[in-house]
Each structure stands twice: as C-alpha cells, then as structure tokens.
Design a protein around this motif. Structure first.
Motif, short mmCIF file in Angstrom:
data_model
loop_
_atom_site.label_atom_id
_atom_site.label_comp_id
_atom_site.label_asym_id
_atom_site.label_seq_id
_atom_site.Cartn_x
_atom_site.Cartn_y
_atom_site.Cartn_z
N LYS A 26 6.39 1.13 30.91
CA LYS A 26 5.60 1.76 31.98
C LYS A 26 4.82 2.94 31.39
O LYS A 26 5.21 3.53 30.39
CB LYS A 26 6.52 2.29 33.08
CG LYS A 26 7.55 1.29 33.59
CD LYS A 26 6.95 0.31 34.57
CE LYS A 26 8.08 -0.53 35.21
NZ LYS A 26 7.54 -1.51 36.16
N GLY A 28 2.80 6.76 32.27
CA GLY A 28 2.73 7.87 33.23
C GLY A 28 3.40 9.10 32.69
O GLY A 28 4.04 9.08 31.63
N ASP A 29 3.25 10.21 33.40
CA ASP A 29 3.90 11.44 32.95
C ASP A 29 5.39 11.35 33.22
O ASP A 29 5.86 10.55 34.05
CB ASP A 29 3.29 12.65 33.67
CG ASP A 29 3.53 12.62 35.17
OD1 ASP A 29 4.59 13.11 35.60
OD2 ASP A 29 2.67 12.08 35.89
N TRP A 30 6.16 12.19 32.53
CA TRP A 30 7.61 12.08 32.57
C TRP A 30 8.17 12.31 33.98
O TRP A 30 9.06 11.58 34.42
CB TRP A 30 8.23 13.06 31.59
CG TRP A 30 9.74 13.10 31.64
CD1 TRP A 30 10.53 14.16 31.89
CD2 TRP A 30 10.62 11.99 31.42
NE1 TRP A 30 11.86 13.80 31.85
CE2 TRP A 30 11.94 12.47 31.57
CE3 TRP A 30 10.43 10.64 31.13
CZ2 TRP A 30 13.06 11.65 31.42
CZ3 TRP A 30 11.54 9.81 30.98
CH2 TRP A 30 12.84 10.33 31.14
N LYS A 31 7.65 13.26 34.69
CA LYS A 31 8.16 13.56 36.03
C LYS A 31 8.00 12.34 36.95
O LYS A 31 8.92 11.99 37.71
CB LYS A 31 7.43 14.77 36.61
CG LYS A 31 7.98 15.25 37.94
CD LYS A 31 7.24 16.51 38.41
CE LYS A 31 7.79 17.00 39.75
NZ LYS A 31 7.08 18.22 40.22
N THR A 32 6.85 11.70 36.86
CA THR A 32 6.58 10.51 37.69
C THR A 32 7.50 9.36 37.29
O THR A 32 8.05 8.65 38.13
CB THR A 32 5.11 10.09 37.54
OG1 THR A 32 4.27 11.17 37.95
CG2 THR A 32 4.81 8.86 38.39
N GLN A 33 7.67 9.18 35.99
CA GLN A 33 8.52 8.09 35.50
C GLN A 33 9.97 8.28 35.96
O GLN A 33 10.64 7.34 36.39
CB GLN A 33 8.49 8.07 33.96
CG GLN A 33 7.11 7.91 33.35
CD GLN A 33 6.72 6.45 33.16
OE1 GLN A 33 6.93 5.62 34.05
NE2 GLN A 33 6.13 6.15 32.04
N ALA A 35 11.06 9.93 38.56
CA ALA A 35 11.16 9.69 40.01
C ALA A 35 11.12 8.21 40.33
O ALA A 35 11.88 7.72 41.19
CB ALA A 35 10.01 10.42 40.72
N ALA A 36 10.27 7.47 39.63
CA ALA A 36 10.16 6.03 39.88
C ALA A 36 11.44 5.30 39.49
O ALA A 36 11.91 4.41 40.21
CB ALA A 36 8.98 5.47 39.09
N LYS A 39 14.07 5.95 42.09
CA LYS A 39 13.79 5.18 43.29
C LYS A 39 14.22 3.72 43.12
O LYS A 39 14.75 3.09 44.05
CB LYS A 39 12.30 5.25 43.62
CG LYS A 39 11.92 4.58 44.95
CD LYS A 39 10.45 4.79 45.25
CE LYS A 39 10.07 4.14 46.58
NZ LYS A 39 8.62 4.33 46.88
#
Length: 399
Positions: A26, A28-33, A35-36, A39
C-alpha cells in the motif's frame, strides 16, 4: 515432432507463469497507513529498506515474488514499505530503532512492534518467521512480557534469547542473558549444557556468571578445550569494548557501558589475555574522547607508536586517527596526519588504503576540496590494485 515442440512450448509457458504473484504494498503516509490497518484489523508488515541494500533487492526479487509468500502476505497482513533514507523514512527508522537492512517489522494497530525479522533468507524461512507475528507470545516482544513477569525458566529464557539474536538485538540479548545466567547456581555454569548456552548468548562481561566462568577458565579449558574457551572470553570482551564505544558515541545506555568497561578492566587485571593491552588501550581512548581530553588521547597513541611490541598497533592507531578527525578540534588534525606518516613506513596494502582515506577526510575537514578529491581518487585506485591481487580492502570511512 510438431506435437513435441508444442508440448515443450506449453511446459515453458507454464514454467514462466508459475510464479505470477508478488506482495502488494500500500502507499501513503505512515499515520494514514496505521489507521487503515487498524480499521481492517490487520497486522502491518513493514519493509524497512534502502536503495543501496543488496539483500533488500534480493528479497524483493526472489522472495516477495513467490506465490506462497505473496498469498500469505496479501491475504493476512497490511503491507507497506519505506526507504529509510527518504521522506518519512529517517523518522520511522529512529522511531522503530532500525539498525540494519533489510529489517522487517510487524506492527499492530496501536503502532507497537509485535515481531521483527532482520536479514535476507529463503522463502520458506521467511514464511516460518513471519507466521510468528500471528502468535505474538512466541515473538521477542511476547516472550519479553513472559520473562519480565518472572518466568526465567530455561525454555522461556532460551526462546527469548534466540528471538533477540534473530532480531539483531545484541545489547538487549546481553541484558537478558545477564539476568538469566546470574540467577543460576554457579556450579551449574560449568555443566556442558549451560556452557553451550553461555557461548551462544552470554555476551556481557559485567555479569556475575561471566566473572565466575572467567575465574574458572582453567577448569573450563580442561573440559572443553583451552583454545575454544580462551577464544570465547577474548571475543566476548573485544565485542563488548566495541559496544562501550558505540554507547558513548550515541550517549545511550552509559551506565551499562561504564559497568562493562569497569568489569573488563577488573577481569584483565586479574587474568590478562593475549589481547589485554589492546583492549585496555581502547577503553582508555574511549574515556578520553568522551571527556574531551584530547591531549591525553593523543599522548596515549604517541606511547603506542613508540612501543615496538604493541599488538595490533596499526588497527588501534588508524581507528584513533579517524576518531580525532570525527570528534576532536581541528588543531589535532596535524597530529592524526603525523600518525599516518609514521604508520606509512611499514604499512601493508590494507593499512595504506586506510591511511589514504584518512588523509582524504583530513583534507576535506580543512576545506581543501581539490586535494581531498585527488586523495579519494588515489584511494579508489589503491582499492582496484588490491582487488586485482585478490586482497581484501577496507570499507570507506564517512567524511
């Protein structure tokens, strides 16, 4: 004949398409990764790599593209990768204490590492090691909780030490080994099984167990061979001196480093080894550098150079000279160059390359860019000449 050729073509087609899947990462930035992944209730597989890392490239090409690997990771984990020298990489490298490449981290939705793998391996080994992330109790992090809760049984301690060794956590391994072996009855340390474990895991000279074994190395030598026993103590203390230096340079774990240094001095005073003079000189230099006592530092090396019988003189002096260029005030650079000139008189090819690298560093620090570049070219030429002779060459020092 036509049927035979058709059959061969089919076989070739099957062989080329047999491995048609690979790990999907995947972006993306680490924070987004993070969180994903949380989830999706998945553990993150985090590939920490660099663009220059050969084993990283080998793993990406030969292991990540195996169907059985791809199927496990794409179906089980949330896969991400970051270059540790670009973008968020340096911050993530520090956050997760990445020290070698490739490092593979398995991280839960809270951002906690639950498993860690370091180094390249076969697809089969990689699958076996990665599956441990699905059973955190069997990983270094799960075993830490068990050990720290008071379970110091051999089974738990050895499993924990083995996991730390595989994760390249040598300092942590030393701390755990010290707790485990110091808690055993002293006499049991001389038994074959315990001695086997000691050689593999006890790398901390400040341990009471290590001191007991060192005091009884004559008896150990009779039982297991004097050469092997002496090599264990020599290697362990040499590696510990290196860890002390690293701790001082990073200003990290200094209390433990001081304990280890004091223990080595005490052990060597009681029963010197062949490498005693070299080790003690290193510890003196580490202490002088840490205290910014560069006059004492340089005086020590001057004394070593004047001692015709000093062991491994070239290694000690070259390292010390580079330490001066790295950390000492500029007024000491000429002293380092003077040492280089002294060593040059008897230097072999390996040391000569090191001295050329040293001179390049001095020139660059002095702002003499053109001269530094010329010296770098000379060092490269010396490496090529040594390579043609089949000789080993030293790694290049950072400027």
């Amino acid at each position: 004949m036509k049927k035979l050729l058709t059959g061969i073509a089919c076989i070739l087609a099957l062989s080329t398409s047999a491995q048609d899947r690979e790990i999907t990462f995947k972006e993306g930035d680490w924070k987004t990764q993070l969180a994903a992944a949380k989830k999706e209730n998945k553990i993150i597989f985090f590939d920490a790599y660099t663009s220059w890392c050969g084993p990283c490239k080998m793993m990406a090409k030969d292991v990540f593209t195996k169907n059985e690997v791809a199927d496990l990771f794409n179906g089980t984990f949330y896969n991400v990768k970051y270059d540790m020298e670009k973008g968020e990489g340096p911050a993530l490298k520090d956050k997760y204490d990445v020290k070698a490449y490739p490092t593979y981290l398995f991280i839960n939705g809270e951002g906690e590492v639950v498993h860690k793998i370091v180094g390249s391996m076969s697809a089969k080994e990689f699958i076996t090691e990665s599956n441990k992330a699905l059973k955190p109790e069997s990983t270094a992090f799960g075993l830490a909780k068990k050990f720290n809760a008071g379970d110091h049984s051999e089974a738990t301690a050895v499993a924990y030490l083995e996991a730390l060794e595989k994760a390249y956590e040598s300092d942590k391994m030393g701390s755990v080994a010290k707790i485990y072996f110091d808690g055993l009855p002293k006499a049991s340390l001389l038994e074959a099984r315990k001695w086997e474990l000691v050689q593999k895991y006890l790398n901390n000279p400040s341990s009471q167990a290590f001191a007991y074994l060192y005091a009884n190395k004559a008896e150990l030598g009779k039982k297991y061979g004097a050469d092997k026993v002496n090599m264990y103590f020599e290697n362990t203390m040499n590696m510990s001196v290196y860890s002390v230096k690293r701790a001082y340079e990073k200003k990290d774990n200094l209390n433990e480093a001081k304990e280890i240094a004091a223990a080595i001095r005490k052990l060597q005073a009681a029963k010197p080894t062949k490498g005693s003079a070299f080790m003690l000189a290193q510890l003196d230099l580490i202490a002088f550098a840490a205290a910014n006592q560069w006059d004492k530092f340089t005086a020590k090396i001057d004394a070593v150079l004047a001692d015709a019988g000093f062991p491994r003189k070239d290694q000690l002096v070259v390292t010390a000279a580079n330490d001066v260029v790295t950390a000492a005030p500029a007024k000491y650079y000429p002293v380092a160059e003077k040492w280089a000139n002294e060593l040059q008189k008897t230097a072999g090819d390996f040391t000569n390359i090191q001295l050329t690298d040293l001179r390049k560093r001095i020139l660059k620090k002095q702002g003499k860019t053109a001269e530094a570049e010329a010296m770098a070219a000379k060092a490269m030429e010396l490496r090529k000449e040594a390579g043609k002779k089949g000789q080993m060459t030293p790694p290049m020092m950072k400027d």
